[in-house]
Scaffold this motif. Sequence first.
Motif, PDB file in Angstrom:
ATOM      1  N   CYS A 163       0.835  -1.203   0.000  1.00 47.01           N
ATOM      2  CA  CYS A 163       0.000   0.000   0.000  1.00 47.01           C
ATOM      3  C   CYS A 163       0.870   1.253   0.000  1.00 47.01           C
ATOM      4  CB  CYS A 163      -0.924  -0.013   1.223  1.00 47.01           C
ATOM      5  SG  CYS A 163      -2.212   1.251   1.160  1.00 47.01           S
ATOM      6  N   ARG A 164       0.542   2.203  -0.862  1.00 43.79           N
ATOM      7  CA  ARG A 164       1.294   3.470  -0.951  1.00 43.79           C
ATOM      8  C   ARG A 164       0.648   4.593  -0.152  1.00 43.79           C
ATOM      9  NH1 ARG A 164       3.824  -0.518  -3.744  1.00 43.79           N
ATOM     10  NH2 ARG A 164       5.596   0.300  -4.936  1.00 43.79           N
ATOM     11  N   SER A 165      -0.623   4.484   0.138  1.00 47.03           N
ATOM     12  CA  SER A 165      -1.336   5.559   0.850  1.00 47.03           C
ATOM     13  C   SER A 165      -2.219   4.930   1.914  1.00 47.03           C
ATOM     14  CB  SER A 165      -2.171   6.396  -0.132  1.00 47.03           C
ATOM     15  OG  SER A 165      -1.359   6.991  -1.118  1.00 47.03           O
ATOM     16  N   TRP A 166      -1.570   4.258   2.854  1.00 51.80           N
ATOM     17  CA  TRP A 166      -2.319   3.472   3.832  1.00 51.80           C
ATOM     18  C   TRP A 166      -3.264   4.347   4.646  1.00 51.80           C
ATOM     19  CZ3 TRP A 166      -3.744   2.809   8.790  1.00 51.80           C
ATOM     20  CH2 TRP A 166      -4.277   1.560   9.128  1.00 51.80           C
ATOM     21  N   LEU A 167      -2.758   5.427   5.197  1.00 52.79           N
ATOM     22  CA  LEU A 167      -3.584   6.240   6.086  1.00 52.79           C
ATOM     23  C   LEU A 167      -4.681   6.982   5.332  1.00 52.79           C
ATOM     24  CD1 LEU A 167      -3.927   6.708   9.028  1.00 52.79           C
ATOM     25  CD2 LEU A 167      -2.253   8.554   8.932  1.00 52.79           C
ATOM     26  N   ARG A 168      -4.426   7.356   4.081  1.00 52.16           N
ATOM     27  CA  ARG A 168      -5.497   7.983   3.282  1.00 52.16           C
ATOM     28  C   ARG A 168      -6.628   6.979   3.048  1.00 52.16           C
ATOM     29  NH1 ARG A 168      -6.023  12.392   0.074  1.00 52.16           N
ATOM     30  NH2 ARG A 168      -3.794  12.889   0.186  1.00 52.16           N
ATOM     31  N   SER A 169      -6.268   5.740   2.720  1.00 52.37           N
ATOM     32  CA  SER A 169      -7.282   4.702   2.506  1.00 52.37           C
ATOM     33  C   SER A 169      -8.044   4.410   3.794  1.00 52.37           C
ATOM     34  CB  SER A 169      -6.605   3.427   1.985  1.00 52.37           C
ATOM     35  OG  SER A 169      -7.524   2.358   1.887  1.00 52.37           O
ATOM     36  N   TRP A 170      -7.300   4.278   4.912  1.00 55.82           N
ATOM     37  CA  TRP A 170      -7.955   3.994   6.191  1.00 55.82           C
ATOM     38  C   TRP A 170      -8.872   5.139   6.601  1.00 55.82           C
ATOM     39  CZ3 TRP A 170      -8.090   6.394  10.950  1.00 55.82           C
ATOM     40  CH2 TRP A 170      -8.634   5.641  12.001  1.00 55.82           C
ATOM     41  N   THR A 171      -8.416   6.366   6.423  1.00 53.68           N
ATOM     42  CA  THR A 171      -9.220   7.538   6.790  1.00 53.68           C
ATOM     43  C   THR A 171     -10.495   7.597   5.968  1.00 53.68           C
ATOM     44  OG1 THR A 171      -7.247   8.773   7.438  1.00 53.68           O
ATOM     45  CG2 THR A 171      -9.212  10.051   6.949  1.00 53.68           C
ATOM     46  N   THR A 172     -10.374   7.359   4.667  1.00 55.37           N
ATOM     47  CA  THR A 172     -11.546   7.368   3.786  1.00 55.37           C
ATOM     48  C   THR A 172     -12.564   6.329   4.240  1.00 55.37           C
ATOM     49  OG1 THR A 172     -10.199   8.110   1.913  1.00 55.37           O
ATOM     50  CG2 THR A 172     -12.323   7.088   1.406  1.00 55.37           C
ATOM     51  N   ARG A 206      -9.574  20.145   6.951  1.00 57.96           N
ATOM     52  CA  ARG A 206      -8.153  20.137   6.586  1.00 57.96           C
ATOM     53  C   ARG A 206      -7.628  18.734   6.276  1.00 57.96           C
ATOM     54  NH1 ARG A 206      -8.411  23.393  11.148  1.00 57.96           N
ATOM     55  NH2 ARG A 206      -7.460  21.758  12.448  1.00 57.96           N
ATOM     56  N   ILE A 207      -8.531  17.754   6.203  1.00 62.83           N
ATOM     57  CA  ILE A 207      -8.104  16.360   6.029  1.00 62.83           C
ATOM     58  C   ILE A 207      -7.214  16.182   4.807  1.00 62.83           C
ATOM     59  CG2 ILE A 207      -8.942  14.080   5.315  1.00 62.83           C
ATOM     60  CD1 ILE A 207      -9.106  14.318   8.229  1.00 62.83           C
ATOM     61  N   ASP A 208      -7.646  16.669   3.654  1.00 63.16           N
ATOM     62  CA  ASP A 208      -6.868  16.470   2.427  1.00 63.16           C
ATOM     63  C   ASP A 208      -5.495  17.119   2.525  1.00 63.16           C
ATOM     64  OD1 ASP A 208      -8.667  14.868   1.115  1.00 63.16           O
ATOM     65  OD2 ASP A 208      -9.638  16.513   0.043  1.00 63.16           O
ATOM     66  N   ASN A 209      -5.449  18.344   3.046  1.00 62.49           N
ATOM     67  CA  ASN A 209      -4.154  19.018   3.197  1.00 62.49           C
ATOM     68  C   ASN A 209      -3.237  18.236   4.135  1.00 62.49           C
ATOM     69  OD1 ASN A 209      -4.866  21.102   1.491  1.00 62.49           O
ATOM     70  ND2 ASN A 209      -5.532  22.461   3.145  1.00 62.49           N
ATOM     71  N   THR A 309      -1.475   9.917  14.614  1.00 61.63           N
ATOM     72  CA  THR A 309      -2.284   9.697  15.814  1.00 61.63           C
ATOM     73  C   THR A 309      -3.556  10.537  15.756  1.00 61.63           C
ATOM     74  OG1 THR A 309      -0.281   9.288  17.123  1.00 61.63           O
ATOM     75  CG2 THR A 309      -2.296   9.740  18.333  1.00 61.63           C
ATOM     76  N   ALA A 310      -3.416  11.807  15.380  1.00 63.16           N
ATOM     77  CA  ALA A 310      -4.563  12.714  15.351  1.00 63.16           C
ATOM     78  C   ALA A 310      -5.626  12.271  14.353  1.00 63.16           C
ATOM     79  CB  ALA A 310      -4.092  14.136  15.024  1.00 63.16           C
ATOM     80  N   LEU A 311      -5.199  11.699  13.231  1.00 61.36           N
ATOM     81  CA  LEU A 311      -6.158  11.288  12.206  1.00 61.36           C
ATOM     82  C   LEU A 311      -7.063  10.153  12.664  1.00 61.36           C
ATOM     83  CD1 LEU A 311      -3.921  11.600   9.032  1.00 61.36           C
ATOM     84  CD2 LEU A 311      -6.089  12.791   9.412  1.00 61.36           C
ATOM     85  N   ARG A 312      -6.694   9.458  13.728  1.00 62.46           N
ATOM     86  CA  ARG A 312      -7.579   8.435  14.264  1.00 62.46           C
ATOM     87  C   ARG A 312      -8.873   9.033  14.822  1.00 62.46           C
ATOM     88  NH1 ARG A 312      -5.673   3.505  14.813  1.00 62.46           N
ATOM     89  NH2 ARG A 312      -7.054   3.058  16.564  1.00 62.46           N
ATOM     90  N   SER A 313      -8.890  10.350  15.015  1.00 61.91           N
ATOM     91  CA  SER A 313     -10.094  11.021  15.511  1.00 61.91           C
ATOM     92  C   SER A 313     -11.250  10.922  14.524  1.00 61.91           C
ATOM     93  CB  SER A 313      -9.795  12.492  15.816  1.00 61.91           C
ATOM     94  OG  SER A 313      -9.442  13.197  14.629  1.00 61.91           O
ATOM     95  N   VAL A 314     -10.975  10.677  13.241  1.00 58.81           N
ATOM     96  CA  VAL A 314     -12.074  10.593  12.271  1.00 58.81           C
ATOM     97  C   VAL A 314     -12.981   9.401  12.575  1.00 58.81           C
ATOM     98  CG1 VAL A 314     -10.676  11.713  10.494  1.00 58.81           C
ATOM     99  CG2 VAL A 314     -10.858   9.217  10.517  1.00 58.81           C
ATOM    100  N   TRP A 315     -12.456   8.430  13.305  1.00 55.08           N
ATOM    101  CA  TRP A 315     -13.276   7.298  13.739  1.00 55.08           C
ATOM    102  C   TRP A 315     -13.752   7.499  15.176  1.00 55.08           C
ATOM    103  CZ3 TRP A 315     -15.828   3.278  11.883  1.00 55.08           C
ATOM    104  CH2 TRP A 315     -16.223   2.261  12.756  1.00 55.08           C
ATOM    105  N   GLU A 316     -12.867   7.994  16.028  1.00 53.22           N
ATOM    106  CA  GLU A 316     -13.170   7.988  17.456  1.00 53.22           C
ATOM    107  C   GLU A 316     -14.036   9.151  17.913  1.00 53.22           C
ATOM    108  OE1 GLU A 316      -9.836   5.146  19.347  1.00 53.22           O
ATOM    109  OE2 GLU A 316      -9.065   7.024  18.539  1.00 53.22           O
TER     110      GLU A 316
END
Length: 364
Positions: A163-172, A206-209, A309-316
């Motif tokens: 995977c080249r964009s793991w966190l982008r895929s997980w966030t989506t 600001r997710i995309d940025n 770590t902060a991007l996990r907030s999109v789920w939590e």
Amino acid sequence: MLENKMDQLNISVQQIFGEQEVEIVNFTCEDLDYKTPNFTTAGIFHLQGIALINHEQLPWSIILKIIKSDSAEKEDPAHHNYWRREALVFESKILDELPGSIQAPKCYLVEEQVDGTVWLWMERIEGQFPHTKEQFDIIAERLGRFNGAYLSGKNTPNDQWICRSWLRSWTTSSIMYAPNPEEYIHHLYRDNDQSLWAWFQGFMKRIDNNLNALHRLPRVLAHQDLSQMNMLLTQNGELVLIDWQFMSLSGLGEDLGKMFGVNMSLGVIPIDRYEEFKESLFHSYIKGLKASGWQGDESLARYGYCLSTALRSVWEVPQYFSLSTQLCADSDYLKLQDRVARLEQIINIQREMAEECSTLKAYR
């Protein structure tokens, strides 16, 4: 389940002992009943028994993991949870060439089934799952050595299924499947909840940025699933990482952010020690990066660590609002109270780390 599988079992046991001839005297098969499997995991089993080797009876032990297709999105090698990835990892022999700071289990056989599943016959690792801060610090230092090796001359594998964009895929995916917070926020009246909602709305804009900035960080080979039960410390001091389904090329610090974030979420890191672990893990990670030969800017690693770590907030955050609404209707439910309280503290950490990222302006 193991009817007509004696040939495969013999092949695996032969590899354990390095012998051409083995005779399996007896064996048992135990369903490990893993409570939180990946959606693409159909089962995990422990096989153990006795084999006759050169007239001597010796014990053996194997893990059998069955993986399956789960949904159309997970058929895409670019997806963070591409269902065939772990089988391809083992077939590629990438794990045989890992930096010495970490190890991986051997895979004796990758077996395609007529029903479309894939069976992975693997080494069973004897070790201890980490639970103390000292053990987590050891792992963070080894993780720094592992990630840093790819910034200090070690070739990064280029297989297309990594995977080249793991966190982008997980966030989506997380945004897609999380509760809709707008359905719950109007039922909550605490000042802290309203403040959290205002922050979260701004963060989501600001997710995309943020994801683009993460992608500009130095790239390293990453495990991306460092929950407690995927990390084993052996008696001889080795760190063995299992479950390589999420292997990726990720930004520096991402692996550490996943390790910190997921073990908070799982309740492994004590709620009263979040700040202590946050700083100690990063210090140990930097120590490992430097030991690998990397002499780069530490704030790059800090940015990747904080943002992942902060991007996990999109789920939590959506989970927090959903559960808080339930709590309003049933405030005596102690287990739910504890979960909401823990989520609130986790989100405070995520918010703090997101705000720190905004001060690292060069990497936004």
